[in-house]
Design a protein around this motif. Structure first.
Motif, PDB file in Angstrom:
ATOM      1  N   ALA A 127      25.234 -17.625 -42.392  1.00 42.65           N
ATOM      2  CA  ALA A 127      25.502 -18.922 -41.759  1.00 42.65           C
ATOM      3  C   ALA A 127      26.070 -19.944 -42.735  1.00 42.65           C
ATOM      4  O   ALA A 127      26.399 -21.061 -42.338  1.00 42.65           O
ATOM      5  CB  ALA A 127      24.221 -19.467 -41.132  1.00 42.65           C
ATOM      6  N   ARG A 128      26.145 -19.578 -44.015  1.00 40.07           N
ATOM      7  CA  ARG A 128      26.655 -20.485 -45.056  1.00 40.07           C
ATOM      8  C   ARG A 128      25.856 -21.790 -45.106  1.00 40.07           C
ATOM      9  O   ARG A 128      26.413 -22.901 -45.086  1.00 40.07           O
ATOM     10  CB  ARG A 128      28.148 -20.765 -44.842  1.00 40.07           C
ATOM     11  N   VAL A 129      24.562 -21.623 -45.154  1.00 40.06           N
ATOM     12  CA  VAL A 129      23.642 -22.769 -45.186  1.00 40.06           C
ATOM     13  C   VAL A 129      23.818 -23.541 -46.489  1.00 40.06           C
ATOM     14  O   VAL A 129      23.911 -22.946 -47.566  1.00 40.06           O
ATOM     15  CB  VAL A 129      22.191 -22.276 -45.035  1.00 40.06           C
ATOM     16  N   VAL A 130      23.845 -24.881 -46.395  1.00 36.19           N
ATOM     17  CA  VAL A 130      23.989 -25.720 -47.591  1.00 36.19           C
ATOM     18  C   VAL A 130      22.698 -26.441 -47.957  1.00 36.19           C
ATOM     19  O   VAL A 130      22.540 -26.898 -49.099  1.00 36.19           O
ATOM     20  CB  VAL A 130      25.134 -26.751 -47.424  1.00 36.19           C
ATOM     21  N   LEU A 131      21.797 -26.577 -47.000  1.00 37.81           N
ATOM     22  CA  LEU A 131      20.531 -27.277 -47.226  1.00 37.81           C
ATOM     23  C   LEU A 131      19.502 -26.673 -46.299  1.00 37.81           C
ATOM     24  O   LEU A 131      19.836 -26.205 -45.203  1.00 37.81           O
ATOM     25  CB  LEU A 131      20.695 -28.776 -46.961  1.00 37.81           C
ATOM     26  N   ALA A 132      18.237 -26.684 -46.742  1.00 36.78           N
ATOM     27  CA  ALA A 132      17.190 -26.100 -45.912  1.00 36.78           C
ATOM     28  C   ALA A 132      15.944 -26.960 -45.926  1.00 36.78           C
ATOM     29  O   ALA A 132      15.642 -27.641 -46.913  1.00 36.78           O
ATOM     30  CB  ALA A 132      16.866 -24.684 -46.384  1.00 36.78           C
ATOM     31  N   PHE A 133      15.209 -26.920 -44.819  1.00 35.76           N
ATOM     32  CA  PHE A 133      13.892 -27.535 -44.713  1.00 35.76           C
ATOM     33  C   PHE A 133      12.854 -26.423 -44.641  1.00 35.76           C
ATOM     34  O   PHE A 133      12.990 -25.484 -43.844  1.00 35.76           O
ATOM     35  CB  PHE A 133      13.777 -28.391 -43.449  1.00 35.76           C
ATOM     36  N   GLY A 134      11.812 -26.525 -45.478  1.00 36.90           N
ATOM     37  CA  GLY A 134      10.718 -25.568 -45.438  1.00 36.90           C
ATOM     38  C   GLY A 134       9.445 -26.246 -44.993  1.00 36.90           C
ATOM     39  O   GLY A 134       9.191 -27.412 -45.329  1.00 36.90           O
ATOM     40  N   GLY A 135       8.625 -25.523 -44.252  1.00 41.59           N
ATOM     41  CA  GLY A 135       7.417 -26.136 -43.704  1.00 41.59           C
ATOM     42  C   GLY A 135       6.226 -26.124 -44.626  1.00 41.59           C
ATOM     43  O   GLY A 135       5.231 -26.785 -44.354  1.00 41.59           O
ATOM     44  N   SER A 136       6.307 -25.363 -45.701  1.00 42.81           N
ATOM     45  CA  SER A 136       5.198 -25.286 -46.644  1.00 42.81           C
ATOM     46  C   SER A 136       5.765 -24.894 -48.002  1.00 42.81           C
ATOM     47  O   SER A 136       6.947 -24.578 -48.135  1.00 42.81           O
ATOM     48  CB  SER A 136       4.183 -24.234 -46.183  1.00 42.81           C
ATOM     49  N   THR A 137       4.898 -24.890 -49.007  1.00 44.90           N
ATOM     50  CA  THR A 137       5.325 -24.467 -50.346  1.00 44.90           C
ATOM     51  C   THR A 137       5.871 -23.049 -50.317  1.00 44.90           C
ATOM     52  O   THR A 137       6.883 -22.740 -50.954  1.00 44.90           O
ATOM     53  CB  THR A 137       4.144 -24.547 -51.326  1.00 44.90           C
ATOM     54  N   GLN A 138       5.214 -22.183 -49.568  1.00 45.11           N
ATOM     55  CA  GLN A 138       5.669 -20.802 -49.474  1.00 45.11           C
ATOM     56  C   GLN A 138       7.060 -20.715 -48.856  1.00 45.11           C
ATOM     57  O   GLN A 138       7.923 -19.973 -49.326  1.00 45.11           O
ATOM     58  CB  GLN A 138       4.682 -19.979 -48.644  1.00 45.11           C
ATOM     59  N   HIS A 139       7.281 -21.469 -47.783  1.00 46.51           N
ATOM     60  CA  HIS A 139       8.600 -21.457 -47.147  1.00 46.51           C
ATOM     61  C   HIS A 139       9.668 -22.017 -48.084  1.00 46.51           C
ATOM     62  O   HIS A 139      10.786 -21.483 -48.151  1.00 46.51           O
ATOM     63  CB  HIS A 139       8.558 -22.270 -45.846  1.00 46.51           C
ATOM     64  N   VAL A 140       9.330 -23.093 -48.775  1.00 41.11           N
ATOM     65  CA  VAL A 140      10.274 -23.682 -49.727  1.00 41.11           C
ATOM     66  C   VAL A 140      10.675 -22.657 -50.780  1.00 41.11           C
ATOM     67  O   VAL A 140      11.855 -22.499 -51.109  1.00 41.11           O
ATOM     68  CB  VAL A 140       9.670 -24.942 -50.385  1.00 41.11           C
ATOM     69  N   GLN A 141       9.693 -21.932 -51.290  1.00 39.52           N
ATOM     70  CA  GLN A 141       9.976 -20.926 -52.317  1.00 39.52           C
ATOM     71  C   GLN A 141      10.842 -19.794 -51.772  1.00 39.52           C
ATOM     72  O   GLN A 141      11.737 -19.295 -52.470  1.00 39.52           O
ATOM     73  CB  GLN A 141       8.658 -20.369 -52.870  1.00 39.52           C
ATOM     74  N   LEU A 142      10.593 -19.386 -50.536  1.00 37.34           N
ATOM     75  CA  LEU A 142      11.401 -18.338 -49.933  1.00 37.34           C
ATOM     76  C   LEU A 142      12.857 -18.762 -49.760  1.00 37.34           C
ATOM     77  O   LEU A 142      13.774 -17.950 -49.865  1.00 37.34           O
ATOM     78  CB  LEU A 142      10.826 -17.950 -48.561  1.00 37.34           C
TER      79      LEU A 142
END
Length: 620
Positions: A127-142
């Motif tokens: 999808a050529r993602v440029v920015l992401a939102f993570g819901g937790s520390t684990q998601h952010v790390q992934l």
């Protein structure tokens, strides 16, 4: 009947570049103009403990937050049309990020929170993602590793959790602070850039039968569905009502429901854990719920178990028959027709003993339930209609922007998934495949290769089998890829048999087997919670290790005898050549993404691949 169409209720004069609604953000803007102080959300005061106190968030407060975060995205360098991923459990901040991305003129790419690292990486790159939102520390790390591989285009990963401690955390509050210098006029200009045919979201299918495909849904797809469904279901979705969303917001059905509620003024509460829903029903007292059939099965089974524990098993059985009879009467007679005296007396008595209590368990104010995601047993639908909680069954796919068909509140027919929704056409092919065309049907996948066999004569091929009854309602009959051809050339559609077995509380999934074989067999996956209630000893002895993606064979005479009765009932419904002769009981972790999709569908190929020894034993 081979084709059924329902005309639009809300058409081009409202939806389009010159209409009232140009893109999805207009749904919120118009609602803000009409009712800024109306409560739009219930939000837990302590996010980690949703069973505690809740506060209401007005349309104005929500919109202000959305605009502030959107300004932060603009200040950070997000460009119109950029892809932004959201990977988080269902929660209020998901709804904030979702609309903020659209206000910034970008495209939302939802990622299921249970996705494996390889899946996350594949989606971010595709999808050529440029920015992401993570819901937790684990998601952010992934998200961080694959996003950093995007090079200079990457704008980092931001957390939906509030930053703790000192320093500048990458959370929504910090992002909003970055956008303080962006003028309202600049954001409004950005908000209006997306045209009706612009991509709004890229949703990757959960992949039960193959690799995930990125379905590109436009603003017009969402607007057409939201406004037409809101018009058709006004007695269900309205400003005086409220609901709880506990389906994954990465799923298009949950996001579509959220937009319908936002546009209609229906208050929303989010819960990440479906198991926590029952505990909050008494607090939030919803008027409407969206569930998968398994939730309704468990409610009914729990009531039956409680009755049996009080020595009322035979009375409960009679109550069930009465509820189903009452539901049938309501569906098949003209409104206002008086029920037979005996049925009225039995229903009134059982309403005092059982039905009113069941309604209270569901919060006491639920007027309708929408069931989707799997086929709903007709008797289960009739039962809930008979206790005073009508179940509206619908059918749709990611590619149809959620529902394609649905029963209407005033015209429910159990055993069907209703007529095409406004602006949609359903056609049945010569092979029995359901074909779809309409306002919600997407124009194609992100990868052109995936479009090669996706359409025929302008209709999307759903891959589902079905038929139309005399009134144009759709009756589901299985998946095209699940059809079994036995060694004697007999073609078997397993859905009816499997659905019947799965109606038993102890059974989570039934998988019929028999391709190229001379008789049919089955793998029957037990429900862990029901198994623990049935026998703690069996559950403990067959508890799978989630780390090893196990499918464990259950050898227990009591459990087998119980399931044998369900198999016998299912066999009685089908022809002799379609009956299952042998079966094996299986225990597994039903939260394991190896076998179960985020929408709780079984990955049949994965199950069969891991069960070669068990299958071989069935034919030994």
């Amino acid at each position: 009947m081979l084709e059924s169409t329902t005309p639009l209720l809300v058409g081009p004069e409202t939806i389009g570049a010159a209409g009232t609604y140009r893109n999805v953000t207009d749904l919120l803007v118009r609602r803000l103009e009409s009712a800024p102080d109306h409560a739009a959300f219930d939000v837990p005061i302590e996010p980690a403990a949703p069973s505690g106190a809740w506060r209401q968030v007005s349309t104005r407060e929500y919109t202000d937050t959305v605009r502030a975060v959107a300004k932060g995205l603009v200040a950070l360098g997000v460009r119109p049309g950029d892809s932004i991923a959201i990977m988080a459990p269902t929660r209020y901040e998901w709804a904030v990020a979702d609309l903020a991305v659209w206000f910034a003129g970008a495209v939302v790419v939802p990622i299921y929170e249970t996705s494996a690292p390889t899946q996350v990486s594949a989606i971010i790159h595709d999808a050529r993602v440029v920015l992401a939102f993570g819901g937790s520390t684990q998601h952010v790390q992934l998200l961080e590793a694959p996003l950093s591989e995007r090079g200079s285009d990457a704008l980092g990963v931001w957390s939906l959790d509030a930053a703790s401690g000192q320093g500048e955390g990458r959370d929504l509050e910090r992002l909003a602070a970055l956008g303080a210098g962006v003028a309202d006029e600049a954001l409004e200009e950005r908000r209006l850039l997306a045209a009706p045919d612009s991509p709004a979201t890229i949703v990757y299918t959960s992949g039960t039968t193959g690799e995930p495909k990125g379905a590109v849904l436009t603003h017009e797809n969402f607007l057409g569905q939201v406004l037409n469904i809101a018009a058709a279901y006004g007695e269900v979705v309205h400003p005086a009502g409220n609901t709880i969303i506990f389906l994954p917001l990465a799923h298009v059905l949950a996001r579509g429901l959220q937009l319908i509620c936002l546009a209609s003024g229906m208050r929303i509460a989010h819960l990440a854990d479906p198991a926590a829903v029952v505990g909050t029903l008494g607090q939030l007292t919803p008027t409407f719920l969206v569930v998968v059939p398994r939730v309704l099965q468990k409610i009914q089974a729990a009531a039956g178990a409680k009755a049996a524990g009080s020595g009322l098993a035979r009375v409960w059985a009679s109550a069930q028959r009465t509820a189903i009879g009452w539901g049938e009467f309501q569906e098949t007679t003209t409104p206002g027709t008086r029920a037979p005296l005996g049925l009225r007396l039995r229903h009134a008595a059982f309403d005092r003993i059982f039905f009113s209590r069941l309604r209270q368990v569901m919060g006491g104010r639920v007027t309708h339930v929408l069931s989707g995601g799997a086929t709903l047993d007709a008797d289960l639908s009739l039962f809930f209609g008979g206790i005073g909680v009508p179940v509206i069954e619908g059918y749709g796919l990611t590619e149809t922007t959620a529902p394609l068909t649905g029963n209407l509140p005033s015209d429910i027919r159990s055993g069907t998934v209703g007529r095409p929704l406004p602006g949609s056409t359903v056609r049945i092919s010569e092979d029995g495949e359901i074909l779809a065309r309409g306002i919600g049907v997407f124009s194609g996948y992100r990868n052109p290769e995936h479009n090669r066999d996706a359409f025929i004569d302008g209709f999307f091929r759903t891959g589902d089998l079905g038929r139309l009854d005399e009134q144009g309602r759709v009756v589901l009959e299985g998946r095209l890829k699940d059809v079994i051809v036995t060694s004697n050339g007999k073609t078997i559609v397993p859905m009816r048999w499997e659905s019947s077995v799965e109606a038993d509380p102890l059974v989570s999934h039934a998988v019929m087997i028999g391709e190229g074989r001379n008789y049919l067999s089955a793998l029957i996956i037990l429900d862990p919670e029901a198994l623990a209630e049935f026998s703690a000893e069996i559950a403990a002895a067959t508890h799978p290790d989630p780390a090893h993606h196990e499918l464990l064979t259950v050898v227990d005479a009591r459990a087998r005898d119980h399931v044998q009765a369900a198999v016998d009932r299912a066999n009685a419904l089908v022809a002799r050549s379609e009956q299952v002769r042998r079966f094996t009981l299986i225990a597994t972790d039903l939260e394991d993404p190896t076998f179960i999709t985020p929408t709780l569908k079984l990955k049949r190929a994965a199950v069969l691949q891991r069960s070669t020894d068990a299958v071989a034993a069935l034919y030994a």
